[in-house]
Enzyme design. Sequence first.
Site, PDB file in Angstrom:
ATOM      1  N   SER A 106      -0.128   0.585  -7.404  1.00 15.64           N
ATOM      2  CA  SER A 106       0.085  -0.270  -6.343  1.00 15.64           C
ATOM      3  C   SER A 106      -0.108  -1.536  -6.371  1.00 15.64           C
ATOM      4  O   SER A 106      -0.595  -2.169  -7.209  1.00 15.64           O
ATOM      5  CB  SER A 106      -1.494   0.288  -4.764  1.00 15.64           C
ATOM      6  OG  SER A 106      -2.715  -0.634  -5.753  1.00 15.64           O
ATOM      7  N   LYS A 107       0.547  -2.396  -5.089  1.00 12.81           N
ATOM      8  CA  LYS A 107       0.304  -3.461  -5.658  1.00 12.81           C
ATOM      9  C   LYS A 107      -1.040  -3.943  -5.753  1.00 12.81           C
ATOM     10  O   LYS A 107      -1.077  -4.781  -6.339  1.00 12.81           O
ATOM     11  CB  LYS A 107       0.876  -3.694  -3.708  1.00 12.81           C
ATOM     12  CG  LYS A 107       0.899  -5.752  -4.195  1.00 12.81           C
ATOM     13  CD  LYS A 107       1.590  -5.603  -2.305  1.00 12.81           C
ATOM     14  CE  LYS A 107       0.299  -6.254  -1.466  1.00 12.81           C
ATOM     15  NZ  LYS A 107       0.643  -7.217   0.301  1.00 12.81           N
TER      16      LYS A 107
END
Length: 506
Positions: A261-262
């Site tokens: 994820s980011k």
Amino acid sequence: MSDKKVRVRFAPSPTGGLHLGGVRTVLFNYLFAKKNGGDFVLRIEDTDQSRYVEGAEQYILDCLEWCGLTPDESPVAGGPFAPYRQSERKSLYREYAEKLVREGHAYYAFDTTEELEQNRKEIPNFQYGQAYRNSLRNSLSLKEHEVDLLLDAHTPHVIRIKMPADERVSFNDMIRGHVSFETNQVDDKVLLKADGMPTYHLAVVVDDYLMKITHAFRGEEWLPSAPVHLLLWEYLGWKAEMPQWAHLPLILKPDGHGKLSKRDGARLGFPVYAMNWFDAKTGELTPGFRELGFLPEAFLNLLATLGWNDGTDQEIFSLDELVEKFSLDRVSKAGAKFDFEKAKWFNAEWIKKSEAGSLKSEVKRILGDKGVIVTNDDYLLQVIDKVKDRCVLLPDFYHQSAYFFEQPKEYDVNSVKAKWTDAKTEFFNAFINTIKTTETFEPVELEAAFKALAEEKAIKAGELMLPFRIMLVGGKFGPHVFDIAVLLGKDETIRRIEKALVVFGS
RNA sequence: GGCCCGUUCGUCUAGGGGUUAGGACGUUAGAUUUUCAUUCUAGAAACAGGGGUUCGAUUCCCCUACGGGCUACCA
């Protein structure tokens, strides 16, 4: 099916930057389409206006352009199936949802979000489906005139699919093979939201049908809702035209567990997005591979080999080679942990492999950003050829080549001062003279002259090489010192020796 | 919890009923580079476990374990 023209689509929702996994999905779509002489469509799935982010669509377009994965049809390029934004197709979904209601495959549901939340909280394993749908407020449980009343009063409602009881839905995934589901286990997904927008489930089926998509690629996270889509294709009467599905393995966090994820990028210190993404609302900047100094070729290459290989030991592939060699049956089923070290290796390989000419404008920009002005392109090309093997990321070109354009601002004096002697000063003064009087200026001869002079002065050449390097470069790095001197030219070499002598001697 | 998908060196992976289980990244050691990087050579490093099937399973089947995904009027 087989004689139809291959058509694939990448259908992102414009909610922020484009993730690694997203770009890989684009890549596999693109490779499959081009390999089979098909079309690659970009469709924007902006049906959730609460998550819509300004600029995200443009960002996606820019990413595709940077990567060189240009869609044949898109919101900006247009095409025979326009519009390509689902928000602009809003009016067309309702009729299909209503048709499903009429034919008994879907129904109106009037429950509020709060009521459903309450149920989920109170009833363990609550699902809007088989077990509970009759005790909720919908056109299946309510009497017909009650439903009409609610509808006439414009009561907010959604349309849900009615999952059949006791059926087994199965299909053949191009990557995972036979996959099957029990319909009892799947809930009655919302097809049309209260605001009249379709959910992904309805929109993806309707648009894939209307746009004549033949092969649908998406991440593995969609596998659990595949039975809903399959049933929709069947209920809408389009089963014969249903695309073949390919659920791609996920890209996982390098450490720990779960999807990449980011946040992981920030936490672990590497980019997760293709390009820098600036969120105007939060003012937050999420770094991208492009800005960090990745070549698009390297970026694509590393993405391609994350879950795919050609069966040989080859690891470096150009986009053309990928198109030629790509094959779905060589895509692995298991998720892959992302390894930034290997990603950097791919980039280093591509920098080494690239012609100086193709690197020129990027390097010029990087130097320019740091205030190093390049006036002679031929000279720059020679410099790039000399240093590119030592660069992993594009910005490394600054450190590796700035000294070719300006005198060192600082010297690694610690490496020379302790052992500095007057004899060495004398040597270099004599060497300046040697340079002035030689007619040619060429690495091998220069080195020979340097060594001869060292012998004459009774100083070990090895004791002089490092000081000479630091005079020219400022530090202990760079190509062969005589190559550097020659590239710098006679005058500049002399200037640098003279200047450094002052610093070293003091 | 339920459902679905998956499981070969630390990581990405090749392989496939009988192999010294191969490559790459990383790592270790050496060589080259009178700098650093590149390059080269060598090394350590894996078939999750248990049952079957079989003359023979890492490979086929089942179970277990573990990992992952989904479980929204988000995609």
